[in-house]
Design an enzyme around this catalytic site. Structure first.
Site, PDB file in Angstrom:
ATOM      1  NE  ARG A 103       4.491 -12.445-124.998  1.00 54.23           N
ATOM      2  CZ  ARG A 103       4.873 -12.943-126.149  1.00 54.23           C
ATOM      3  NH1 ARG A 103       5.188 -11.893-127.081  1.00 54.23           N
ATOM      4  NH2 ARG A 103       5.040 -13.882-126.318  1.00 54.23           N
ATOM      5  CB  THR A 107      -4.400 -10.328-124.801  1.00 53.98           C
ATOM      6  OG1 THR A 107      -3.565 -10.141-123.707  1.00 53.98           O
ATOM      7  CG2 THR A 107      -5.791 -10.685-124.191  1.00 53.98           C
ATOM      8  CG  ASP A 201       9.266 -18.010-121.708  1.00 55.68           C
ATOM      9  OD1 ASP A 201       9.824 -17.445-120.838  1.00 55.68           O
ATOM     10  OD2 ASP A 201       8.204 -17.573-121.643  1.00 55.68           O
ATOM     11  CG  ASP A 204       9.147 -20.447-118.994  1.00 59.80           C
ATOM     12  OD1 ASP A 204       9.100 -20.008-118.193  1.00 59.80           O
ATOM     13  OD2 ASP A 204       8.375 -21.109-119.838  1.00 59.80           O
TER      14      ASP A 204
HETATM   15  C1  PRP Z   1       9.050 -11.967-122.024  1.00 56.53           C
HETATM   16  C2  PRP Z   1      10.322 -11.084-122.106  1.00 56.53           C
HETATM   17  C3  PRP Z   1       9.662  -9.412-122.373  1.00 56.53           C
HETATM   18  C4  PRP Z   1       8.552  -9.900-122.823  1.00 56.53           C
HETATM   19  C5  PRP Z   1       8.229  -9.497-124.529  1.00 56.53           C
HETATM   20  O1  PRP Z   1       8.762 -11.796-120.689  1.00 56.53           O
HETATM   21  O2  PRP Z   1      11.093 -11.197-121.137  1.00 56.53           O
HETATM   22  O3  PRP Z   1       9.753  -8.929-120.991  1.00 56.53           O
HETATM   23  O4  PRP Z   1       8.121 -11.201-122.844  1.00 56.53           O
HETATM   24  O5  PRP Z   1       7.379  -9.741-125.057  1.00 56.53           O
HETATM   25  P1  PRP Z   1       6.671  -8.503-125.803  1.00 56.53           P
HETATM   26  O6  PRP Z   1       7.695  -7.725-126.604  1.00 56.53           O
HETATM   27  O7  PRP Z   1       5.478  -9.128-126.895  1.00 56.53           O
HETATM   28  O8  PRP Z   1       5.869  -7.715-124.925  1.00 56.53           O
HETATM   29  P2  PRP Z   1       7.258 -12.434-119.835  1.00 56.53           P
HETATM   30  O9  PRP Z   1       6.143 -11.554-120.038  1.00 56.53           O
HETATM   31  O10 PRP Z   1       7.211 -14.033-120.547  1.00 56.53           O
HETATM   32  O11 PRP Z   1       7.733 -12.476-118.442  1.00 56.53           O
HETATM   33  P3  PRP Z   1       8.897 -13.322-117.836  1.00 56.53           P
HETATM   34  O12 PRP Z   1       9.947 -12.564-118.008  1.00 56.53           O
HETATM   35  O13 PRP Z   1       8.542 -13.262-116.270  1.00 56.53           O
HETATM   36  O14 PRP Z   1       8.928 -14.657-118.479  1.00 56.53           O
HETATM   37  N1  URA Z   2       9.015 -13.678-124.824  1.00 56.61           N
HETATM   38  C1  URA Z   2       9.891 -14.534-124.814  1.00 56.61           C
HETATM   39  O1  URA Z   2      10.637 -14.974-123.639  1.00 56.61           O
HETATM   40  N2  URA Z   2      10.473 -15.024-125.921  1.00 56.61           N
HETATM   41  C2  URA Z   2       9.828 -14.678-127.054  1.00 56.61           C
HETATM   42  O2  URA Z   2      10.265 -15.336-128.072  1.00 56.61           O
HETATM   43  C3  URA Z   2       8.642 -13.743-127.056  1.00 56.61           C
HETATM   44  C4  URA Z   2       8.559 -13.363-125.942  1.00 56.61           C
END
Ligand code: PRP
Ligand code: URA
Length: 210
Positions: A103, A107, A201, A204
């Site tokens: 994500r 944006t 997150d 993370d």
């Molecule tokens: C996080 C989470 C989802 C997304 C949710 O992933 O694991 O995939 O954000 O957000 P949304 O509903 O607004 O799309 P991220 O993009 O941070 O990647 P990661 O899992 O590599 O940390």
């Molecule tokens: N992705 C995450 O990991 N946490 C949130 O709260 C939203 C998006």
């Protein structure tokens, strides 16, 4: 779209520890797996089975086996990877495909950076794993991807969701066989698109900062 929010004290307890910012990564990873196994029990309620004849030490009888084509489990990288072991523990015969999505934190739009899935998903039951359903952009894009390849129904398991993401997915998946199984439905999204109260997150907390 059907939404099932788990209502079980063990799930709420484990989520409470997960939300706590002082919970270290090894405990966070172990709890994520345990929570997925508990949620998978509900998520696989409609997994397709076929009758099989077996012989017990006493007699012949009929039981069930998971149907073919085998169900497909799709963790969304990164954070969904932390849910995979908890899921395949319960559904060991499933096949596993991968989607990498990130994500954009400005944006809030998702971008797909990796894909390793069968070309043809016709007649496949798919189980998507992603701990966080925030705006719903990432999960919506993953679901679109699976239906475009011929999936017949998609069940997503998420630990937490925001009402805004559920509403967006309701619209985006209209007319499709989609089920969302949640550990909890939280209050809202904050101005940065994070779930409140949430857990921060997820990627993370599982794997560290990148
Ligand atoms: C996080 C989470 C989802 C997304 C949710 O992933 O694991 O995939 O954000 O957000 P949304 O509903 O607004 O799309 P991220 O993009 O941070 O990647 P990661 O899992 O590599 O940390
Ligand atoms: N992705 C995450 O990991 N946490 C949130 O709260 C939203 C998006």
């Amino acid at each position: 779209m059907r939404v099932h929010v788990a209502d079980h004290p063990l799930i709420t307890h484990k989520l409470t520890v997960l939300r706590d910012k002082s919970t270290p990564a090894p405990v966070f990873r172990a709890l994520t797996e345990e929570l997925v196994t508990l949620l998978a029990y509900e998520a696989t309620r409609n997994v397709r089975t076929e009758p099989v004849e077996i012989e017990t030490p006493v007699t012949m009888t009929t039981g069930v086996a998971i149907s073919t084509p085998r169900p497909l489990v799709v963790p969304i990288l990164r954070a969904g990877l932390g849910m995979l072991e908890g899921m395949v523990k319960l559904l060991p015969t499933a096949e596993v495909g991968f989607l990498g999505m990130l994500r954009n934190e400005e944006t809030l739009e998702p971008a797909t950076y990796a894909e390793r899935l069968p070309e043809d998903l016709s007649d496949r039951q798919c189980f998507v794993l992603d701990p966080m359903l925030a705006t719903g952009g990432s999960l919506g894009a993953a679901i679109d991807f699976l239906f475009a390849r011929g999936a017949i129904d998609v069940t997503a398991i998420c630990l937490l969701a925001a009402p805004e993401g559920i509403a967006a997915l309701e619209k985006a998946t209209e007319g499709r066989d989609v089920t969302i199984v949640l550990g909890a439905l939280d209050e809202r999204l904050d101005e940065n698109g994070y779930i409140v109260p949430g857990l921060g997150d997820a990627g993370d907390r599982l794997y560290g900062l990148v």
